[in-house]
Design an enzyme around this catalytic site. Sequence first.
Site, short mmCIF file in Angstrom:
data_model
loop_
_atom_site.label_atom_id
_atom_site.label_comp_id
_atom_site.label_asym_id
_atom_site.label_seq_id
_atom_site.Cartn_x
_atom_site.Cartn_y
_atom_site.Cartn_z
CB VAL A 287 -1.31 0.00 1.22
CG1 VAL A 287 -1.70 1.37 1.20
CG2 VAL A 287 -2.00 -1.11 0.93
NE ARG B 248 12.39 -6.64 4.10
CZ ARG B 248 11.20 -6.14 4.19
NH1 ARG B 248 11.03 -6.73 5.78
NH2 ARG B 248 10.67 -6.29 3.29
CB VAL C 293 -13.18 -0.16 6.74
CG1 VAL C 293 -14.79 -1.05 7.03
CG2 VAL C 293 -13.47 0.42 7.93
CB ILE D 24 -15.83 0.38 -0.46
CG1 ILE D 24 -15.88 -0.82 -1.51
CG2 ILE D 24 -17.83 1.17 -0.44
CD1 ILE D 24 -16.10 -1.90 -0.96
CE LYS E 220 -10.81 -5.00 6.33
NZ LYS E 220 -11.20 -5.88 5.35
N GLY F 182 -6.05 -4.73 -1.85
CA GLY F 182 -5.19 -4.45 -2.64
C GLY F 182 -4.37 -3.42 -2.62
#
Length: 434
Positions: free
Chosen positions: A17, A49, A134, A138, A207, A306
């Site tokens: 992300v 890292r 959450v 969306i 969530k 994702g």
Amino acid sequence: MMRTRPLKVALLGCGVVGSEVARIMTTHADDLAARIGAPVELAGVAVRRPSKVREGIDPALITTDATALLKRGDIDVAIEVIGGIEPARTLITTAFEHGISVVSANKALLAQDGAALHAAADQHGRDLYYEAAVAGAIPLVRPMRESLAGDKINRVMGIVNGTTNFILDKMDSTGAGYQEALDEATALGYAEADPTADVEGYDAAAKAAILAGIAFHTRVRLDDVYREGMTEVSAADFASAKRMGCTIKLLAILERAADGQSVTARVHPAMIPLSHPLASVREAYNAVFVEAEAAGRLMFYGPGAGGAPTASAVLGDLVAVCRNKLAEVTGPGESAYTQLPVSPMGDVVTRYHISLDVADKPGVLAQVATTFAEHGVSIDTVRQQGRPDGVGNEASLVVVTHRAPDAALSGTVEALRKLDTVRGVASIMRVEGE
């Protein structure tokens, strides 16, 4: 007019992300500046890292000292995408103490310590935004806490974990068993090497806690959410669901009691009718069904995980927080004025689908029916058939109940287990969405 001095952003974490957030901030810099009213500059990226190659990110921005980055004095907004409880909690608190607003995607931390984090943000006059915590891309958190702020939300029911929905969808559409569907989800990258947080419902429960707090203006912690995983869902359960005109989903269900004096929050697999909008949610998508007093029924649908979808939600929050910074205001904070208690699962009124392995002889059905009656549970339908594996002295008995308190239903199942004529309880599934 465009302010020339850029707003400086500290990025805490640069995984899937975080790297996508950095990429979009760079490639869409002009658009973001136009929407905010000032340039936005990535001022530092804290990682564990530093030797890892991060394409598109200036190596000079990389640091392993997140605390020093936040304390250096020129940071306006921190984006926390580290995850977990620590060091994320300490870093967010440090940001507030140094006049920095925070955008977070950390569902676990918000579900556990949201009240304390909101209090810290309020104390220091800073924003805490967390749309990405959450349902990924969306838009859900902001519509619930802003667009529906003048309404009364009575129920929220949704699919908030893409991994479990992918697995259950494959079991439904292909007839695959749980392990086979999980293996496919892992191969495609939907499931982690250790899928426990997803398949045992922990992710969805976190969530659910966040959404319940927003929906009901009360504090709901992760420990308040009843949770069941989906690892015991079988192909036989899907076959039974299809005979009822249903499918099976792992649902987060949040409800205000009829008298308005308490709320419930739960996560578990359930059968839902194929006619319900959530039944058609396929693959790794998420969807949340909100029932409000004035607005009626609303459904929010889209990719729930994702890098790019989650980054989209993060950047939406970043724009909002930066606008607030320029206007010298803060957005909505925690709303917990109702202080409603969270009732236990036993108080929830629901239906059960129960599959029993019983002795194939006269009188069994009467004995089972009596057990239900003794616990105050009314039977809706019963289906009895010989065992498909050819065992001659056993039968399969499927009972679907009318609505009753979960405690009564659970007590009925425990009593059934003790009957000599009941060889085993093959499965128990709640029925929702009717």
